[in-house]
Scaffold this motif. Structure first.
Motif, PDB file in Angstrom:
ATOM      1  N   ALA A  48       0.835  -1.206   0.000  1.00  0.00           N
ATOM      2  CA  ALA A  48       0.000   0.000   0.000  1.00  0.00           C
ATOM      3  C   ALA A  48       0.870   1.257   0.000  1.00  0.00           C
ATOM      4  O   ALA A  48       0.585   2.228  -0.720  1.00  0.00           O
ATOM      5  N   ALA A  49       1.943   1.240   0.784  1.00  0.00           N
ATOM      6  CA  ALA A  49       2.851   2.388   0.822  1.00  0.00           C
ATOM      7  C   ALA A  49       3.530   2.586  -0.530  1.00  0.00           C
ATOM      8  O   ALA A  49       3.662   3.715  -1.012  1.00  0.00           O
ATOM      9  N   GLN A  50       3.945   1.483  -1.156  1.00  0.00           N
ATOM     10  CA  GLN A  50       4.585   1.582  -2.473  1.00  0.00           C
ATOM     11  C   GLN A  50       3.607   2.123  -3.508  1.00  0.00           C
ATOM     12  O   GLN A  50       3.971   2.971  -4.331  1.00  0.00           O
ATOM     13  N   ALA A  51       2.354   1.671  -3.457  1.00  0.00           N
ATOM     14  CA  ALA A  51       1.341   2.166  -4.389  1.00  0.00           C
ATOM     15  C   ALA A  51       1.094   3.657  -4.168  1.00  0.00           C
ATOM     16  O   ALA A  51       0.921   4.418  -5.126  1.00  0.00           O
ATOM     17  N   GLU A  52       1.089   4.072  -2.913  1.00  0.00           N
ATOM     18  CA  GLU A  52       0.891   5.488  -2.592  1.00  0.00           C
ATOM     19  C   GLU A  52       2.027   6.330  -3.169  1.00  0.00           C
ATOM     20  O   GLU A  52       1.794   7.378  -3.766  1.00  0.00           O
ATOM     21  N   LEU A  53       3.265   5.853  -2.983  1.00  0.00           N
ATOM     22  CA  LEU A  53       4.410   6.586  -3.535  1.00  0.00           C
ATOM     23  C   LEU A  53       4.372   6.604  -5.060  1.00  0.00           C
ATOM     24  O   LEU A  53       4.689   7.612  -5.685  1.00  0.00           O
ATOM     25  N   SER A  54       3.961   5.483  -5.661  1.00  0.00           N
ATOM     26  CA  SER A  54       3.893   5.403  -7.121  1.00  0.00           C
ATOM     27  C   SER A  54       2.856   6.349  -7.695  1.00  0.00           C
ATOM     28  O   SER A  54       2.967   6.788  -8.833  1.00  0.00           O
ATOM     29  N   SER A  55       1.845   6.661  -6.891  1.00  0.00           N
ATOM     30  CA  SER A  55       0.792   7.563  -7.376  1.00  0.00           C
ATOM     31  C   SER A  55       1.161   9.026  -7.180  1.00  0.00           C
ATOM     32  O   SER A  55       0.358   9.913  -7.452  1.00  0.00           O
ATOM     33  N   GLY A  56       2.388   9.272  -6.690  1.00  0.00           N
ATOM     34  CA  GLY A  56       2.865  10.644  -6.578  1.00  0.00           C
ATOM     35  C   GLY A  56       2.845  11.217  -5.182  1.00  0.00           C
ATOM     36  O   GLY A  56       3.161  12.385  -4.996  1.00  0.00           O
ATOM     37  N   ALA A  57       2.474  10.434  -4.188  1.00  0.00           N
ATOM     38  CA  ALA A  57       2.462  10.938  -2.815  1.00  0.00           C
ATOM     39  C   ALA A  57       3.884  11.261  -2.368  1.00  0.00           C
ATOM     40  O   ALA A  57       4.834  10.569  -2.725  1.00  0.00           O
ATOM     41  N   LYS A  58       4.011  12.330  -1.589  1.00  0.00           N
ATOM     42  CA  LYS A  58       5.324  12.735  -1.089  1.00  0.00           C
ATOM     43  C   LYS A  58       5.673  11.889   0.131  1.00  0.00           C
ATOM     44  O   LYS A  58       4.870  11.754   1.045  1.00  0.00           O
ATOM     45  N   PRO A  59       6.882  11.299   0.169  1.00  0.00           N
ATOM     46  CA  PRO A  59       7.267  10.509   1.340  1.00  0.00           C
ATOM     47  C   PRO A  59       7.386  11.388   2.579  1.00  0.00           C
ATOM     48  O   PRO A  59       7.699  12.570   2.495  1.00  0.00           O
ATOM     49  N   ARG A  60       7.105  10.787   3.744  1.00  0.00           N
ATOM     50  CA  ARG A  60       7.188  11.525   5.005  1.00  0.00           C
ATOM     51  C   ARG A  60       8.554  11.299   5.642  1.00  0.00           C
ATOM     52  O   ARG A  60       9.131  10.230   5.533  1.00  0.00           O
ATOM     53  N   ASP A  61       9.034  12.295   6.325  1.00  0.00           N
ATOM     54  CA  ASP A  61      10.298  12.218   7.048  1.00  0.00           C
ATOM     55  C   ASP A  61      10.124  11.290   8.249  1.00  0.00           C
ATOM     56  O   ASP A  61       9.082  11.307   8.923  1.00  0.00           O
ATOM     57  N   LEU A  62      11.142  10.491   8.536  1.00  0.00           N
ATOM     58  CA  LEU A  62      11.080   9.545   9.646  1.00  0.00           C
ATOM     59  C   LEU A  62      10.787  10.256  10.971  1.00  0.00           C
ATOM     60  O   LEU A  62      10.012   9.764  11.785  1.00  0.00           O
ATOM     61  N   ALA A  63      11.376  11.408  11.188  1.00  0.00           N
ATOM     62  CA  ALA A  63      11.144  12.144  12.440  1.00  0.00           C
ATOM     63  C   ALA A  63       9.666  12.496  12.592  1.00  0.00           C
ATOM     64  O   ALA A  63       9.110  12.407  13.697  1.00  0.00           O
ATOM     65  N   ASP A  64       9.006  12.883  11.498  1.00  0.00           N
ATOM     66  CA  ASP A  64       7.572  13.197  11.552  1.00  0.00           C
ATOM     67  C   ASP A  64       6.744  11.959  11.861  1.00  0.00           C
ATOM     68  O   ASP A  64       5.802  12.010  12.654  1.00  0.00           O
ATOM     69  N   VAL A  65       7.097  10.860  11.251  1.00  0.00           N
ATOM     70  CA  VAL A  65       6.376   9.606  11.490  1.00  0.00           C
ATOM     71  C   VAL A  65       6.517   9.194  12.951  1.00  0.00           C
ATOM     72  O   VAL A  65       5.533   8.839  13.610  1.00  0.00           O
ATOM     73  N   MET A  66       7.734   9.257  13.478  1.00  0.00           N
ATOM     74  CA  MET A  66       7.966   8.877  14.874  1.00  0.00           C
ATOM     75  C   MET A  66       7.216   9.798  15.829  1.00  0.00           C
ATOM     76  O   MET A  66       6.652   9.353  16.823  1.00  0.00           O
ATOM     77  N   ARG A  67       7.193  11.088  15.548  1.00  0.00           N
ATOM     78  CA  ARG A  67       6.459  12.030  16.393  1.00  0.00           C
ATOM     79  C   ARG A  67       4.974  11.689  16.409  1.00  0.00           C
ATOM     80  O   ARG A  67       4.341  11.649  17.464  1.00  0.00           O
TER      81      ARG A  67
END
Length: 76
Positions: A48-67
């Motif tokens: 699902a994450a790969q499909a999201e990235l393939s559709s043009g979604a901007k990846p999130r920074d690890l620090a933001d995800v952890m927060r």
């Protein structure tokens, strides 16, 4: 039977049962089954994450995800 259970636990791998030379069943311990379910869930999330990235979604920074995860764990 006890023998089949012992075999399944001892081998730590699925045991394939055939009927008339054809695959019929697979036996595995509950621990093995749980691990398989967790692995399949992880693969689904990764797909699902790969499909999201393939559709043009901007990846999130690890620090933001952890927060965000810490906030969720605290219930904020």
């Amino acid at each position: 039977s006890k023998e089949i259970s012992a075999l399944v636990h001892r081998s730590r791998e699925p045991v394939f049962i055939t009927k008339n030379g054809e695959g019929d069943m697979v036996l595995m311990s509950l621990a093995q089954y749980g691990e398989l379910e967790r692995r399949l869930d992880l693969y689904a999330k990764l797909a699902a994450a790969q499909a999201e990235l393939s559709s043009g979604a901007k990846p999130r920074d690890l620090a933001d995800v952890m927060r965000d995860l810490r906030k969720r764990l605290r219930g904020s």
